[in-house]
Design a protein around this motif. Structure first.
Motif, PDB file in Angstrom:
ATOM      1  N   LEU A 144      48.518  63.975  18.465  1.00  0.00           N
ATOM      2  CA  LEU A 144      47.252  63.804  19.179  1.00  0.00           C
ATOM      3  C   LEU A 144      47.488  63.573  20.670  1.00  0.00           C
ATOM      4  O   LEU A 144      46.759  64.107  21.517  1.00  0.00           O
ATOM      5  CB  LEU A 144      46.465  62.638  18.581  1.00  0.00           C
ATOM      6  N   SER A 145      48.495  62.778  20.997  1.00  0.00           N
ATOM      7  CA  SER A 145      48.806  62.512  22.400  1.00  0.00           C
ATOM      8  C   SER A 145      49.343  63.756  23.092  1.00  0.00           C
ATOM      9  O   SER A 145      48.965  64.060  24.228  1.00  0.00           O
ATOM     10  CB  SER A 145      49.825  61.372  22.498  1.00  0.00           C
ATOM     11  N   HIS A 152      46.121  56.787  26.473  1.00  0.00           N
ATOM     12  CA  HIS A 152      46.496  57.346  25.171  1.00  0.00           C
ATOM     13  C   HIS A 152      46.771  56.259  24.145  1.00  0.00           C
ATOM     14  O   HIS A 152      46.547  56.466  22.944  1.00  0.00           O
ATOM     15  CB  HIS A 152      47.719  58.254  25.329  1.00  0.00           C
ATOM     16  N   ASP A 209      48.772  66.861  22.391  1.00  0.00           N
ATOM     17  CA  ASP A 209      47.758  67.914  22.505  1.00  0.00           C
ATOM     18  C   ASP A 209      46.560  67.524  23.372  1.00  0.00           C
ATOM     19  O   ASP A 209      45.726  68.380  23.679  1.00  0.00           O
ATOM     20  CB  ASP A 209      47.240  68.297  21.115  1.00  0.00           C
ATOM     21  N   ASP A 210      46.455  66.256  23.750  1.00  0.00           N
ATOM     22  CA  ASP A 210      45.255  65.808  24.459  1.00  0.00           C
ATOM     23  C   ASP A 210      45.152  66.422  25.852  1.00  0.00           C
ATOM     24  O   ASP A 210      46.117  66.442  26.613  1.00  0.00           O
ATOM     25  CB  ASP A 210      45.264  64.284  24.597  1.00  0.00           C
ATOM     26  N   ASP A 270      35.825  61.875  22.962  1.00  0.00           N
ATOM     27  CA  ASP A 270      36.899  61.776  23.951  1.00  0.00           C
ATOM     28  C   ASP A 270      36.367  61.715  25.372  1.00  0.00           C
ATOM     29  O   ASP A 270      36.930  61.022  26.229  1.00  0.00           O
ATOM     30  CB  ASP A 270      37.850  62.970  23.813  1.00  0.00           C
TER      31      ASP A 270
END
Length: 242
Positions: free
Chosen positions: A178-179, A118, A181-182, A91
């Motif tokens: 995922l988006s 994202h 929590d990023d 990341d």
């Protein structure tokens, strides 16, 4: 792995503002979350980013997976490898590369740049889930539809798309989690006033972890687990039906 989560949940109900000392059970910290304007604003930004990135990735990821599975074109193998690179690239590398790209073209940082960043990794996850589903489908069903007079668009929307729907839903739910929590990529591509919820949490724990952050973390973990569970359930049901 789960022990820290259990401890986190335990101390989110602690009356004491200091996590090291237990002083009794309370729901005060959960109640305070709903009256915190900064957290509400950060949550709104996170939801906007997650929904936008997921919606765009659902369309592009599905088309990408179908194109790679059903068609041949020059450079297909190379494109296929590049398309799924975000799954293995760290990341931090994606975040730095995106920031350098935006700076090179003088693109101002905002919530839109977070969404664009994202989409890069959400697209790969949606494409991967849909591709795995495509590998188990009978390609002759589409050919039969074409032989019976259906147009290519009708064969896609009425034959292929219904079979892919469980995989698309599962991929979208995974991409959404995922988006949401990023932190890393969002922190590199966010502009002024575009703080997301993970960024807001990180800014607060610099001075120590408070019970209200514990409470918020428990809620995020619970929501993420529920969405991930739904995604897996939809995927399994979809495979069982076909």
């Amino acid at each position: 792995m789960y022990l820290p989560i259990i401890v986190l949940g335990f101390y989110s109900f602690n009356q004491s503002p200091y996590s090291a000392a237990w002083q009794g059970f309370t729901l005060t910290w959960y109640q305070k979350l709903f009256s915190d304007e900064r957290l509400s604003s950060a949550l709104t930004n996170s939801l906007i980013v997650a929904f936008s990135a997921t919606a765009i990735s659902a369309v592009l990821g599905t088309l990408m997976a179908v194109g790679l599975a059903r068609y041949r074109f020059p450079g297909k193998s190379l494109y296929q490898g590049i398309a799924y690179l975000p799954l293995i690239i760290p990341d931090i590398a994606i975040a730095v590369a995106t920031l350098v790209f935006l700076a090179a073209f003088a693109v101002p940082l905002s919530i839109s740049t977070i969404i664009a960043a994202h989409i890069v990794f959400c697209l790969a996850y949606v494409g991967l889930v849909v591709s795995s589903r495509l590998n188990n489908l009978n390609p002759y069903l589409e050919e039969a539809a074409l032989d019976l007079g259906a147009t290519p668009l009708q064969a896609f929307t009425q034959v292929l798309l219904p079979q892919l729907t469980p995989a698309i839903v599962a991929g979208c739910l995974l991409a959404f989690v995922l988006s949401l929590d990023d932190f890393l990529i969002a922190s590199f591509t966010a502009g002024s006033g575009a703080s997301t919820l993970p960024m807001e949490i990180f800014s607060r724990i610099r001075t120590g972890v408070k019970p209200d952050i514990n409470a918020l973390s428990v809620i995020l973990i619970a929501v993420s687990a529920i969405i991930a569970g739904i995604a897996e359930y939809v995927r399994i049901r979809g495979e069982a039906k076909h």
